[in-house]
Design a protein around this motif. Sequence first.
Motif, PDB file in Angstrom:
ATOM      1  N   TYR A 138     -18.694 -26.457  19.600  1.00  0.00           N
ATOM      2  CA  TYR A 138     -18.466 -27.825  19.161  1.00  0.00           C
ATOM      3  C   TYR A 138     -17.190 -28.446  19.717  1.00  0.00           C
ATOM      4  CZ  TYR A 138     -22.137 -26.765  15.799  1.00  0.00           C
ATOM      5  OH  TYR A 138     -23.335 -26.413  15.217  1.00  0.00           O
ATOM      6  N   ILE A 139     -16.446 -27.718  20.541  1.00  0.00           N
ATOM      7  CA  ILE A 139     -15.238 -28.289  21.137  1.00  0.00           C
ATOM      8  C   ILE A 139     -15.344 -28.221  22.651  1.00  0.00           C
ATOM      9  CG2 ILE A 139     -13.814 -27.687  19.153  1.00  0.00           C
ATOM     10  CD1 ILE A 139     -12.654 -25.415  20.823  1.00  0.00           C
ATOM     11  N   GLN A 140     -14.571 -29.076  23.314  1.00  0.00           N
ATOM     12  CA  GLN A 140     -14.548 -29.133  24.770  1.00  0.00           C
ATOM     13  C   GLN A 140     -13.185 -29.636  25.237  1.00  0.00           C
ATOM     14  OE1 GLN A 140     -17.636 -31.874  25.893  1.00  0.00           O
ATOM     15  NE2 GLN A 140     -16.732 -33.608  24.787  1.00  0.00           N
ATOM     16  N   ASN A 141     -12.974 -29.540  26.562  1.00  0.00           N
ATOM     17  CA  ASN A 141     -11.721 -30.017  27.179  1.00  0.00           C
ATOM     18  C   ASN A 141     -10.479 -29.387  26.544  1.00  0.00           C
ATOM     19  OD1 ASN A 141     -13.324 -31.703  28.769  1.00  0.00           O
ATOM     20  ND2 ASN A 141     -13.120 -33.410  27.346  1.00  0.00           N
ATOM     21  N   LEU A 142     -10.527 -28.079  26.337  1.00  0.00           N
ATOM     22  CA  LEU A 142      -9.366 -27.378  25.788  1.00  0.00           C
ATOM     23  C   LEU A 142      -8.270 -27.286  26.847  1.00  0.00           C
ATOM     24  CD1 LEU A 142      -7.996 -25.619  23.585  1.00  0.00           C
ATOM     25  CD2 LEU A 142      -9.139 -23.649  24.641  1.00  0.00           C
ATOM     26  N   SER A 143      -7.053 -27.653  26.461  1.00  0.00           N
ATOM     27  CA  SER A 143      -5.922 -27.620  27.390  1.00  0.00           C
ATOM     28  C   SER A 143      -4.673 -27.180  26.646  1.00  0.00           C
ATOM     29  CB  SER A 143      -5.704 -28.999  28.016  1.00  0.00           C
ATOM     30  OG  SER A 143      -4.549 -29.016  28.829  1.00  0.00           O
ATOM     31  N   CYS A 144      -3.919 -26.243  27.232  1.00  0.00           N
ATOM     32  CA  CYS A 144      -2.681 -25.747  26.618  1.00  0.00           C
ATOM     33  C   CYS A 144      -1.553 -25.770  27.638  1.00  0.00           C
ATOM     34  CB  CYS A 144      -2.868 -24.319  26.099  1.00  0.00           C
ATOM     35  SG  CYS A 144      -4.051 -24.164  24.739  1.00  0.00           S
ATOM     36  N   ILE A 145      -0.349 -26.123  27.183  1.00  0.00           N
ATOM     37  CA  ILE A 145       0.829 -26.097  28.051  1.00  0.00           C
ATOM     38  C   ILE A 145       2.023 -25.560  27.277  1.00  0.00           C
ATOM     39  CG2 ILE A 145       0.078 -28.039  29.484  1.00  0.00           C
ATOM     40  CD1 ILE A 145       2.154 -29.761  27.971  1.00  0.00           C
ATOM     41  N   ILE A 146       2.944 -24.962  28.033  1.00  0.00           N
ATOM     42  CA  ILE A 146       4.249 -24.543  27.519  1.00  0.00           C
ATOM     43  C   ILE A 146       5.293 -25.452  28.161  1.00  0.00           C
ATOM     44  CG2 ILE A 146       5.954 -22.687  27.468  1.00  0.00           C
ATOM     45  CD1 ILE A 146       3.614 -20.717  27.603  1.00  0.00           C
ATOM     46  N   TYR A 147       6.222 -25.970  27.358  1.00  0.00           N
ATOM     47  CA  TYR A 147       7.257 -26.849  27.909  1.00  0.00           C
ATOM     48  C   TYR A 147       8.558 -26.620  27.147  1.00  0.00           C
ATOM     49  CZ  TYR A 147       6.227 -29.862  23.888  1.00  0.00           C
ATOM     50  OH  TYR A 147       6.052 -30.352  22.617  1.00  0.00           O
ATOM     51  N   ASN A 148       9.647 -27.020  27.779  1.00  0.00           N
ATOM     52  CA  ASN A 148      10.984 -26.829  27.187  1.00  0.00           C
ATOM     53  C   ASN A 148      11.224 -25.379  26.759  1.00  0.00           C
ATOM     54  OD1 ASN A 148      11.705 -29.461  27.614  1.00  0.00           O
ATOM     55  ND2 ASN A 148      11.317 -30.126  25.516  1.00  0.00           N
ATOM     56  N   LYS A 160      -9.659 -17.689  24.121  1.00  0.00           N
ATOM     57  CA  LYS A 160      -9.283 -17.976  25.506  1.00  0.00           C
ATOM     58  C   LYS A 160      -7.895 -17.408  25.760  1.00  0.00           C
ATOM     59  CE  LYS A 160      -9.468 -21.477  29.084  1.00  0.00           C
ATOM     60  NZ  LYS A 160      -9.803 -22.884  29.427  1.00  0.00           N
ATOM     61  N   ALA A 161      -7.738 -16.733  26.885  1.00  0.00           N
ATOM     62  CA  ALA A 161      -6.468 -16.076  27.222  1.00  0.00           C
ATOM     63  C   ALA A 161      -5.733 -16.873  28.297  1.00  0.00           C
ATOM     64  CB  ALA A 161      -6.714 -14.652  27.699  1.00  0.00           C
ATOM     65  N   PHE A 162      -4.392 -16.902  28.185  1.00  0.00           N
ATOM     66  CA  PHE A 162      -3.530 -17.595  29.143  1.00  0.00           C
ATOM     67  C   PHE A 162      -2.394 -16.664  29.551  1.00  0.00           C
ATOM     68  CE2 PHE A 162      -5.148 -20.806  26.210  1.00  0.00           C
ATOM     69  CZ  PHE A 162      -5.729 -21.723  27.075  1.00  0.00           C
ATOM     70  N   THR A 163      -1.974 -16.784  30.789  1.00  0.00           N
ATOM     71  CA  THR A 163      -0.713 -16.181  31.233  1.00  0.00           C
ATOM     72  C   THR A 163       0.369 -17.249  31.116  1.00  0.00           C
ATOM     73  OG1 THR A 163      -1.869 -14.732  32.775  1.00  0.00           O
ATOM     74  CG2 THR A 163       0.490 -15.038  33.126  1.00  0.00           C
ATOM     75  N   PRO A 164       1.458 -16.996  30.382  1.00  0.00           N
ATOM     76  CA  PRO A 164       2.438 -18.057  30.110  1.00  0.00           C
ATOM     77  C   PRO A 164       2.889 -18.839  31.334  1.00  0.00           C
ATOM     78  CG  PRO A 164       2.955 -16.130  28.792  1.00  0.00           C
ATOM     79  CD  PRO A 164       1.811 -15.736  29.697  1.00  0.00           C
ATOM     80  N   GLN A 165       3.178 -18.158  32.425  1.00  0.00           N
ATOM     81  CA  GLN A 165       3.713 -18.864  33.591  1.00  0.00           C
ATOM     82  C   GLN A 165       2.694 -19.811  34.229  1.00  0.00           C
ATOM     83  OE1 GLN A 165       6.708 -16.768  36.212  1.00  0.00           O
ATOM     84  NE2 GLN A 165       5.676 -14.990  35.368  1.00  0.00           N
ATOM     85  N   THR A 166       1.403 -19.546  34.039  1.00  0.00           N
ATOM     86  CA  THR A 166       0.377 -20.397  34.651  1.00  0.00           C
ATOM     87  C   THR A 166       0.179 -21.707  33.904  1.00  0.00           C
ATOM     88  OG1 THR A 166      -1.392 -19.315  33.401  1.00  0.00           O
ATOM     89  CG2 THR A 166      -0.836 -18.386  35.551  1.00  0.00           C
ATOM     90  N   ILE A 167       0.655 -21.795  32.656  1.00  0.00           N
ATOM     91  CA  ILE A 167       0.480 -23.032  31.884  1.00  0.00           C
ATOM     92  C   ILE A 167       1.831 -23.656  31.535  1.00  0.00           C
ATOM     93  CG2 ILE A 167      -1.743 -22.323  30.942  1.00  0.00           C
ATOM     94  CD1 ILE A 167      -0.287 -21.625  28.329  1.00  0.00           C
ATOM     95  N   GLU A 168       2.892 -23.215  32.178  1.00  0.00           N
ATOM     96  CA  GLU A 168       4.223 -23.768  31.899  1.00  0.00           C
ATOM     97  C   GLU A 168       4.424 -25.064  32.668  1.00  0.00           C
ATOM     98  OE1 GLU A 168       8.972 -22.586  32.006  1.00  0.00           O
ATOM     99  OE2 GLU A 168       7.539 -21.486  33.257  1.00  0.00           O
ATOM    100  N   LYS A 169       4.773 -26.112  31.949  1.00  0.00           N
ATOM    101  CA  LYS A 169       5.156 -27.373  32.577  1.00  0.00           C
ATOM    102  C   LYS A 169       6.673 -27.428  32.624  1.00  0.00           C
ATOM    103  CE  LYS A 169       4.732 -32.390  32.343  1.00  0.00           C
ATOM    104  NZ  LYS A 169       4.163 -33.545  31.616  1.00  0.00           N
ATOM    105  N   LEU A 170       7.220 -27.324  33.824  1.00  0.00           N
ATOM    106  CA  LEU A 170       8.673 -27.301  33.991  1.00  0.00           C
ATOM    107  C   LEU A 170       9.268 -28.676  33.739  1.00  0.00           C
ATOM    108  CD1 LEU A 170       8.826 -25.185  37.260  1.00  0.00           C
ATOM    109  CD2 LEU A 170       9.303 -24.380  34.960  1.00  0.00           C
ATOM    110  N   ASN A 171      10.534 -28.689  33.362  1.00  0.00           N
ATOM    111  CA  ASN A 171      11.281 -29.948  33.303  1.00  0.00           C
ATOM    112  C   ASN A 171      11.573 -30.422  34.726  1.00  0.00           C
ATOM    113  OD1 ASN A 171      11.367 -30.055  30.496  1.00  0.00           O
ATOM    114  ND2 ASN A 171      13.202 -28.790  30.402  1.00  0.00           N
ATOM    115  N   PRO A 172      11.888 -31.696  34.914  1.00  0.00           N
ATOM    116  CA  PRO A 172      12.215 -32.175  36.266  1.00  0.00           C
ATOM    117  C   PRO A 172      13.431 -31.445  36.834  1.00  0.00           C
ATOM    118  CG  PRO A 172      11.833 -34.017  34.776  1.00  0.00           C
ATOM    119  CD  PRO A 172      11.893 -32.781  33.927  1.00  0.00           C
ATOM    120  N   PRO A 173      13.559 -31.380  38.152  1.00  0.00           N
ATOM    121  CA  PRO A 173      14.762 -30.790  38.756  1.00  0.00           C
ATOM    122  C   PRO A 173      16.026 -31.479  38.260  1.00  0.00           C
ATOM    123  CG  PRO A 173      13.064 -31.112  40.409  1.00  0.00           C
ATOM    124  CD  PRO A 173      12.573 -31.780  39.152  1.00  0.00           C
ATOM    125  N   ILE A 174      17.117 -30.741  38.233  1.00  0.00           N
ATOM    126  CA  ILE A 174      18.380 -31.252  37.692  1.00  0.00           C
ATOM    127  C   ILE A 174      19.386 -31.485  38.818  1.00  0.00           C
ATOM    128  CG2 ILE A 174      18.029 -30.191  35.434  1.00  0.00           C
ATOM    129  CD1 ILE A 174      19.824 -27.897  36.300  1.00  0.00           C
TER     130      ILE A 174
END
Length: 429
Positions: free
Chosen positions: A137-147, A227-241
């Motif tokens: 009953y669900i679709q378009n599952l998306s996960c991210i790691i940030y900060n 559903k399994a994720f590898t942390p580094q594959t779903i990490e959204k980095l902050n912009p360059p500093i």
Amino acid sequence: MARVTVIPVLLILSFFQHKTLFSTILASGQEDIKDALRLHNVLWITKNDSRVILSWNNNLTKEETKKYAVKYILVYKFFNTTKERKERLQEKEKIIHLKLHSGFNAKVKTQLFAKETEDIIKESDWTELIYKAPPVYIQNLSCIIYNITFFNCTWHIKEEAPEDIQIFTSYRHVGKVFACQQYIKNIKKKNIGCHMKEINFQPSRKINLNITVRNLRNSSRGLSYYKAFTPQTIEKLNPPINVSVSLENRSIEIHWKPPPTIGSARKKCFLYQVKITDHKIANVTAENYKYPFHKPAKKCAAQVRVKKEICIANKIWSDWSEPVLIHDEKTVDILLLSLTLFCPLIFLGGSLTYAFRRYRCLEVITMPVPRPSDDIKTWLADETHHQEHMSVQMEMHSVVTLGTTEKNRDENIQLQKCLKEFMLEDLQR
């Protein structure tokens, strides 16, 4: 018995006389042997939450199993997808993770290989199976790691989902189970996302997300999806500093530093993109970018973004950094004017220095004045004494003039004129 022994002899004689014909018969005979063996496979499914165990067996004898190397070809494809997965296995089972798929098509083939040459001795036909999973009953599952420590997952609920269901999530990481800290809800108060923070991720350990769909009207066991994720594959980095711009050798050079990350921070792990006004986006692996300076347009700005791609595959780009102006009246114009004036001044200074040294101009300018002779000294002294004498006479005539009456003013003026003429004549002598 004599008739039985004659047949092999005739066959042997025919073999030596007709080698080509015998080879053809042998080749066709191998196909008949394969068909005559009639290998069969049997497939069955064992359900286990959001995964199924696909198992199979065949009708090989123990002698054949010992004599030959047995391998299995498995091909399967999830519903509503076009990608077909193919694997060669030695085991008689395969664990298939459904994730959010509603089923799959699978087929298996058995192959026998010669142990010495690894040539195929025989193989079975394909045995197929269709598995339909419980409704998803669900679709378009998306996960991210940030900060570094924040974890967000979102999903959509399908239109055909019952009205009385609710979605719950948890995840397992480093042997611990964590419940959702804060749900994101839609207008119908259905959970469509989960927000978690202050999580210490281990980059090499997977995150196993568990999604459970429950019917709120009854207490029956809900449907679970994993559903399994590898942390580094779903990490959204902050912009360059520390993004900065400098003008060097008639080129604009942009510098920056990579942002913090939960995984490896080696320089080769990062891929950058540089966006400059009126220029194409450039892919860069270094921490700087240089391009020729050809008088860019007004308000030209540079931005940088980053993701991990070299050390580990990650498709999530960071946001763009804040724009850094490259060209305005206070930056590049001043730098360019300074550069334009500085070069000619250096050239002029060098030329003058060379000319002074070549033609000894400095010696002429700095040469001391020679000492005057005695005659000149005497003349200067007489001239000084004469000027002092004339000053005294002028003061005396001024006193006389002040003492006269108004009636004699005209005479005094005339007398002063005569006195001045006399003084001038005296000076000319």
